[in-house]
Design a protein around this motif. Sequence first.
Motif, PDB file in Angstrom:
ATOM      1  N   ILE A   2     -21.490  45.652  68.712  1.00  0.00           N
ATOM      2  CA  ILE A   2     -20.992  45.976  67.376  1.00  0.00           C
ATOM      3  C   ILE A   2     -22.182  46.061  66.422  1.00  0.00           C
ATOM      4  N   ALA A   3     -22.237  47.132  65.641  1.00  0.00           N
ATOM      5  CA  ALA A   3     -23.303  47.295  64.643  1.00  0.00           C
ATOM      6  C   ALA A   3     -22.696  47.288  63.249  1.00  0.00           C
ATOM      7  N   ALA A   4     -23.356  46.586  62.339  1.00  0.00           N
ATOM      8  CA  ALA A   4     -22.900  46.519  60.947  1.00  0.00           C
ATOM      9  C   ALA A   4     -23.256  47.798  60.215  1.00  0.00           C
ATOM     10  N   GLY A   5     -22.488  48.087  59.206  1.00  0.00           N
ATOM     11  CA  GLY A   5     -22.806  49.200  58.320  1.00  0.00           C
ATOM     12  C   GLY A   5     -23.773  48.738  57.243  1.00  0.00           C
ATOM     13  N   THR A   6     -23.994  49.570  56.264  1.00  0.00           N
ATOM     14  CA  THR A   6     -24.892  49.232  55.164  1.00  0.00           C
ATOM     15  C   THR A   6     -24.298  48.123  54.306  1.00  0.00           C
ATOM     16  N   ASN A  58     -20.972  30.331  67.785  1.00  0.00           N
ATOM     17  CA  ASN A  58     -21.117  31.371  68.815  1.00  0.00           C
ATOM     18  C   ASN A  58     -19.760  31.936  69.231  1.00  0.00           C
ATOM     19  N   THR A  59     -18.735  31.677  68.442  1.00  0.00           N
ATOM     20  CA  THR A  59     -17.427  32.274  68.699  1.00  0.00           C
ATOM     21  C   THR A  59     -16.888  32.877  67.406  1.00  0.00           C
ATOM     22  N   ILE A  60     -16.176  33.986  67.553  1.00  0.00           N
ATOM     23  CA  ILE A  60     -15.511  34.613  66.418  1.00  0.00           C
ATOM     24  C   ILE A  60     -14.120  35.046  66.868  1.00  0.00           C
ATOM     25  N   MET A  61     -13.240  35.160  65.899  1.00  0.00           N
ATOM     26  CA  MET A  61     -11.864  35.565  66.180  1.00  0.00           C
ATOM     27  C   MET A  61     -11.619  36.962  65.629  1.00  0.00           C
ATOM     28  N   SER A  62     -10.800  37.713  66.335  1.00  0.00           N
ATOM     29  CA  SER A  62     -10.377  39.023  65.861  1.00  0.00           C
ATOM     30  C   SER A  62      -8.979  39.287  66.385  1.00  0.00           C
ATOM     31  N   ASP A  63      -8.045  39.477  65.477  1.00  0.00           N
ATOM     32  CA  ASP A  63      -6.660  39.780  65.827  1.00  0.00           C
ATOM     33  C   ASP A  63      -6.101  38.783  66.845  1.00  0.00           C
ATOM     34  N   GLY A  64      -6.416  37.493  66.642  1.00  0.00           N
ATOM     35  CA  GLY A  64      -5.896  36.443  67.508  1.00  0.00           C
ATOM     36  C   GLY A  64      -6.643  36.256  68.818  1.00  0.00           C
ATOM     37  N   GLN A  65      -7.672  37.069  69.078  1.00  0.00           N
ATOM     38  CA  GLN A  65      -8.458  36.969  70.310  1.00  0.00           C
ATOM     39  C   GLN A  65      -9.794  36.310  69.985  1.00  0.00           C
ATOM     40  N   MET A 118      -9.248  41.113  86.256  1.00  0.00           N
ATOM     41  CA  MET A 118      -8.560  41.610  85.102  1.00  0.00           C
ATOM     42  C   MET A 118      -9.524  42.408  84.225  1.00  0.00           C
ATOM     43  N   VAL A 119      -9.097  43.539  83.747  1.00  0.00           N
ATOM     44  CA  VAL A 119      -9.889  44.344  82.829  1.00  0.00           C
ATOM     45  C   VAL A 119      -9.397  44.074  81.409  1.00  0.00           C
ATOM     46  N   PHE A 120     -10.302  43.641  80.561  1.00  0.00           N
ATOM     47  CA  PHE A 120      -9.948  43.391  79.172  1.00  0.00           C
ATOM     48  C   PHE A 120     -10.033  44.703  78.402  1.00  0.00           C
ATOM     49  N   ASN A 121      -9.034  45.003  77.616  1.00  0.00           N
ATOM     50  CA  ASN A 121      -9.031  46.203  76.793  1.00  0.00           C
ATOM     51  C   ASN A 121      -9.061  45.802  75.328  1.00  0.00           C
ATOM     52  N   TYR A 122     -10.123  46.201  74.644  1.00  0.00           N
ATOM     53  CA  TYR A 122     -10.231  45.952  73.215  1.00  0.00           C
ATOM     54  C   TYR A 122      -9.230  46.832  72.481  1.00  0.00           C
ATOM     55  N   THR A 123      -8.588  46.271  71.466  1.00  0.00           N
ATOM     56  CA  THR A 123      -7.701  47.082  70.640  1.00  0.00           C
ATOM     57  C   THR A 123      -8.518  47.658  69.480  1.00  0.00           C
ATOM     58  N   ASP A 124      -8.020  48.716  68.882  1.00  0.00           N
ATOM     59  CA  ASP A 124      -8.689  49.285  67.718  1.00  0.00           C
ATOM     60  C   ASP A 124      -8.785  48.241  66.606  1.00  0.00           C
ATOM     61  N   LYS A 125      -7.735  47.441  66.452  1.00  0.00           N
ATOM     62  CA  LYS A 125      -7.736  46.417  65.402  1.00  0.00           C
ATOM     63  C   LYS A 125      -8.826  45.380  65.653  1.00  0.00           C
ATOM     64  N   GLN A 126      -8.998  44.950  66.908  1.00  0.00           N
ATOM     65  CA  GLN A 126     -10.039  43.973  67.224  1.00  0.00           C
ATOM     66  C   GLN A 126     -11.423  44.554  66.918  1.00  0.00           C
ATOM     67  N   ASN A 168     -12.213  46.951  64.908  1.00  0.00           N
ATOM     68  CA  ASN A 168     -12.353  47.131  63.471  1.00  0.00           C
ATOM     69  C   ASN A 168     -12.682  45.799  62.801  1.00  0.00           C
ATOM     70  N   GLU A 169     -11.978  44.748  63.165  1.00  0.00           N
ATOM     71  CA  GLU A 169     -12.223  43.435  62.561  1.00  0.00           C
ATOM     72  C   GLU A 169     -13.586  42.877  62.952  1.00  0.00           C
ATOM     73  N   LEU A 170     -14.021  43.133  64.188  1.00  0.00           N
ATOM     74  CA  LEU A 170     -15.342  42.669  64.606  1.00  0.00           C
ATOM     75  C   LEU A 170     -16.438  43.333  63.777  1.00  0.00           C
ATOM     76  N   ASN A 171     -16.160  44.522  63.284  1.00  0.00           N
ATOM     77  CA  ASN A 171     -17.133  45.289  62.509  1.00  0.00           C
ATOM     78  C   ASN A 171     -17.032  45.006  61.012  1.00  0.00           C
ATOM     79  N   GLN A 172     -16.348  43.967  60.620  1.00  0.00           N
ATOM     80  CA  GLN A 172     -16.138  43.650  59.211  1.00  0.00           C
ATOM     81  C   GLN A 172     -16.814  42.327  58.838  1.00  0.00           C
ATOM     82  N   GLY A 173     -17.064  42.173  57.553  1.00  0.00           N
ATOM     83  CA  GLY A 173     -17.502  40.943  56.903  1.00  0.00           C
ATOM     84  C   GLY A 173     -18.129  39.864  57.735  1.00  0.00           C
ATOM     85  N   LYS A 174     -17.436  38.726  57.803  1.00  0.00           N
ATOM     86  CA  LYS A 174     -18.056  37.541  58.395  1.00  0.00           C
ATOM     87  C   LYS A 174     -18.322  37.662  59.883  1.00  0.00           C
TER      88      LYS A 174
END
Length: 130
Positions: free
Chosen positions: A89-93, A46-53, A1-9, A11-17
């Motif tokens: 994923i890289a954080a912004g300033t 060692n786990t994070i959630m993004s858009d239910g994933q 199976m090929v996992f496809n990241y969504t834009d929302k995932q 985006n959320e991975l690149n945010q805050g916490k």
Amino acid sequence: MVFNYTDKQLNELNQGKNVYSSNQEYAERKGYKIVTPSPKNRGETNTIMSDGQEFRVVATKSDPGTGFDGLAVAPIVNGKPDYKNVAVIAAGTDPGSPTMIDVGTAEGGRESGLSPQYYVADRFVKKNYG
């Protein structure tokens, strides 16, 4: 199976916490768990959630010299990390950083065309996935 990241995932991975919590100072300042591939206490994960994933953190990098913070994650598919579909994923300033190194390096990149964080990010990706 090929996992496809969504834009929302992504985006959320690149945010805050999520990505920023790879930096211990940020996580502690905001009251978040520290994101690390090898948690050693209750204040780390060692786990994070993004858009239910759910995603497994497989590598992190926090460089105090340049202010670079980043991580690599693998989606958890059928209960197991899918290491064939890792995202970096890289954080912004972080303007709230007490050292403000991020802002200084971001501004310094204007002269050379490349931020000093570029070289840290490049080494991070090559070390883990190159």
